[in-house]
Design a protein around this motif. Structure first.
Motif, short mmCIF file in Angstrom:
data_model
loop_
_atom_site.label_atom_id
_atom_site.label_comp_id
_atom_site.label_asym_id
_atom_site.label_seq_id
_atom_site.Cartn_x
_atom_site.Cartn_y
_atom_site.Cartn_z
N VAL A 89 38.81 83.77 145.98
CA VAL A 89 40.25 83.65 146.20
C VAL A 89 40.60 82.25 146.65
CG1 VAL A 89 42.20 84.54 147.51
CG2 VAL A 89 40.45 86.11 146.71
N GLN A 90 39.81 81.67 147.54
CA GLN A 90 40.08 80.33 148.05
C GLN A 90 39.93 79.28 146.96
OE1 GLN A 90 37.46 79.92 151.39
NE2 GLN A 90 38.96 80.72 152.84
N SER A 91 39.12 79.55 145.95
CA SER A 91 38.89 78.57 144.90
C SER A 91 40.11 78.37 144.03
CB SER A 91 37.72 79.00 144.01
OG SER A 91 38.11 80.09 143.19
N GLY A 92 41.07 79.31 144.04
CA GLY A 92 42.22 79.24 143.16
C GLY A 92 41.93 79.82 141.79
N LYS A 93 40.70 80.35 141.57
CA LYS A 93 40.31 80.91 140.27
C LYS A 93 40.48 82.42 140.23
CE LYS A 93 38.83 77.21 138.07
NZ LYS A 93 39.39 76.79 136.77
N PHE A 94 41.04 82.99 141.28
CA PHE A 94 41.13 84.45 141.39
C PHE A 94 41.82 85.08 140.18
CE2 PHE A 94 44.62 87.37 142.37
CZ PHE A 94 43.90 88.56 142.42
N LEU A 95 43.03 84.60 139.85
CA LEU A 95 43.81 85.22 138.78
C LEU A 95 43.13 85.03 137.43
CD1 LEU A 95 46.35 86.84 138.22
CD2 LEU A 95 47.59 84.69 137.92
N GLU A 96 42.54 83.85 137.21
CA GLU A 96 41.85 83.60 135.95
C GLU A 96 40.69 84.57 135.77
OE1 GLU A 96 39.20 80.14 133.70
OE2 GLU A 96 40.53 79.58 135.36
N VAL A 97 39.87 84.74 136.81
CA VAL A 97 38.73 85.66 136.72
C VAL A 97 39.21 87.08 136.49
CG1 VAL A 97 36.82 86.68 138.03
CG2 VAL A 97 37.19 84.20 138.07
N LEU A 98 40.26 87.48 137.20
CA LEU A 98 40.76 88.85 137.09
C LEU A 98 41.23 89.15 135.67
CD1 LEU A 98 41.27 91.34 138.91
CD2 LEU A 98 43.64 90.55 139.12
N ILE A 99 41.97 88.21 135.06
CA ILE A 99 42.47 88.44 133.70
C ILE A 99 41.35 88.32 132.68
CG2 ILE A 99 43.98 87.53 131.90
CD1 ILE A 99 46.07 86.99 134.00
N ARG A 100 40.44 87.38 132.85
CA ARG A 100 39.32 87.27 131.92
C ARG A 100 38.50 88.56 131.88
NH1 ARG A 100 37.92 82.49 129.65
NH2 ARG A 100 38.84 80.57 130.47
N ARG A 101 38.32 89.19 133.02
CA ARG A 101 37.53 90.43 133.09
C ARG A 101 38.21 91.57 132.34
NH1 ARG A 101 34.00 91.65 136.95
NH2 ARG A 101 35.01 93.64 137.40
N ASN A 102 39.52 91.55 132.32
CA ASN A 102 40.26 92.71 131.81
C ASN A 102 40.92 92.49 130.45
OD1 ASN A 102 40.20 94.82 134.14
ND2 ASN A 102 40.68 92.90 135.18
N LEU A 103 40.91 91.26 129.94
CA LEU A 103 41.47 90.97 128.63
C LEU A 103 40.39 91.19 127.58
CD1 LEU A 103 43.74 89.85 126.81
CD2 LEU A 103 42.92 87.54 127.37
N LEU A 104 40.55 92.25 126.79
CA LEU A 104 39.50 92.66 125.85
C LEU A 104 39.87 92.24 124.42
CD1 LEU A 104 38.82 96.25 127.27
CD2 LEU A 104 37.85 94.05 127.99
N GLU A 105 40.11 90.96 124.22
CA GLU A 105 40.46 90.43 122.91
C GLU A 105 39.57 89.23 122.60
OE1 GLU A 105 42.64 91.57 120.72
OE2 GLU A 105 43.42 93.20 121.98
N GLU A 106 38.74 89.36 121.57
CA GLU A 106 37.82 88.28 121.23
C GLU A 106 38.53 87.04 120.74
OE1 GLU A 106 34.97 89.80 118.50
OE2 GLU A 106 33.94 91.05 119.98
N ASN A 107 39.73 87.20 120.17
CA ASN A 107 40.46 86.06 119.61
C ASN A 107 41.42 85.40 120.59
OD1 ASN A 107 39.27 86.45 117.07
ND2 ASN A 107 40.84 87.91 116.46
N LEU A 108 41.39 85.83 121.85
CA LEU A 108 42.36 85.31 122.81
C LEU A 108 41.67 84.96 124.12
CD1 LEU A 108 45.35 84.71 123.20
CD2 LEU A 108 45.68 87.07 123.96
N ASP A 109 41.69 83.68 124.45
CA ASP A 109 41.08 83.20 125.68
C ASP A 109 42.15 83.01 126.75
OD1 ASP A 109 38.64 81.92 127.08
OD2 ASP A 109 40.16 80.35 127.25
N TYR A 110 41.76 83.15 128.00
CA TYR A 110 42.71 83.03 129.10
C TYR A 110 43.46 81.70 129.07
CZ TYR A 110 44.48 82.34 133.85
OH TYR A 110 45.29 82.06 134.92
#
Length: 321
Positions: A123-144
């Motif tokens: 959370v402190q790194s500022g990468k929290f939201l990116e990691v959360l969406i990357r984990r849950n976005l199940l589309e091979e053609n779409l990157d965060y």
């Protein structure tokens, strides 16, 4: 009585705006990202309505916020391919990407995602939201990083709603200056559709009213905005007095000028672009950009209707604080 007021969101102690509650484990870095999303939405909606909204100073993460410890996030951000999912509509209807449909597969947040929410270093790194969406976005053609900001916001709101429910506790000021707390139904938020049709590459055309130049442009992606913020943070740390946000943004939006897509020549063009063309271009982009309409109507206990921007604060992903 109806009144348009700036967005205010006191913490539990009643202090307004950008204040982390005492004892909270949610750092300023993550709050800054949410605050920045609100600021950009205010600017876009004001442009659409022809209203002038004061631009807040850019919020950047300082060395005091970012943990010095290097953390490898790739394993944490691996998509949960076997998790239950739903089909979530994108405000852009997938027209800004290649090989992406109007709806995308998003997995429901699970216990492993709760571990992300409660990991201080992440959370402190500022990468929290990116990691959360990357984990849950199940589309091979779409990157965060390639997500349009409006689509990112739609996914973020869906994840929050399906994890903790649609009712989101907020606090606003009424016309008397008193703080009122209430629950806002996130399911009532409306999508803003694209105001123009992109070409096959997801690009748009714009004719400059002053110079007559024809531009091809794209909307800012999450990666674009992150890169701009990183550049601005470095310049702030180096003591630079000039804020180059406008220039850096234009350099990422404008793809070609009069058919010339050479990167260096586009950058040179932006440096010498006429102010009248810049203002007209920015207004057009804001007018056609898709996303989630965060301007909401709040009904107070005194039956007063307040038009404001949805307060996004520590209760969004941490509702028990």
């Amino acid at each position: 009585m109806s009144e348009t007021r700036p967005n205010v969101f006191p913490n539990k102690g009643g202090e307004p705006n950008k204040v982390v509650p005492e004892g909270s484990t949610i750092p300023a870095g993550e709050l800054a990202a949410l605050e920045e999303m609100k600021r950009r939405t205010e600017e876009q909606l004001a442009q659409r309505k022809g209203v002038s909204v004061p631009v807040a100073e850019p919020i950047v993460m300082t060395s005091a916020v970012v943990s010095e410890k290097k953390v490898e996030y790739s394993p944490l951000a691996e998509p949960k391919w076997n998790a239950p999912y739903d089909l979530v509509p994108l405000p852009s209807k997938g027209k800004l990407y290649k090989g992406v449909r109007e709806v995308v597969k998003i997995s429901y947040m699970t216990g492993s995602d709760e571990n992300i929410l409660t990991s201080p270093n992440l959370v402190q790194s500022g990468k929290f939201l990116e990691v959360l969406i990357r984990r849950n976005l199940l589309e091979e053609n779409l990157d965060y990083r390639n997500l349009h900001v409006g689509d990112r916001n739609a996914i973020m709101i869906w994840l929050r709603s399906t994890a903790f429910g649609n009712m989101y506790p907020i606090s606003v000021y009424n016309s008397k200056g008193e703080v009122e707390s209430m629950d806002f139904d996130l399911s009532t938020l409306k999508m803003i559709d694209l105001g123009a049709e992109p070409d096959a590459d997801g690009l748009f055309d714009f004719d400059c009213p002053v110079s007559g130049d024809r531009l091809k442009f794209s909307f800012m992606t999450v990666g674009d905005e992150d890169d701009v913020e990183e550049l601005l943070a470095k310049e702030t740390e180096s003591g630079m007095d000039i804020n180059n946000r406008s220039t850096y943004t234009l350099q990422r939006q404008i793809v070609s000028v009069n058919g010339d897509g050479d990167v260096d020549r586009v950058k040179s063009y932006v440096d010498n672009m006429r102010i009248g063309d810049i203002k007209a271009f920015r207004a057009y982009v804001n007018n056609i950009e898709s996303g989630i309409d965060l301007q909401v109507q709040i009904r107070t206990r005194g039956d007063e209707s307040i038009t404001t921007f949805l307060p996004i604060n520590v209760n969004f992903f941490w509702p028990n604080l």
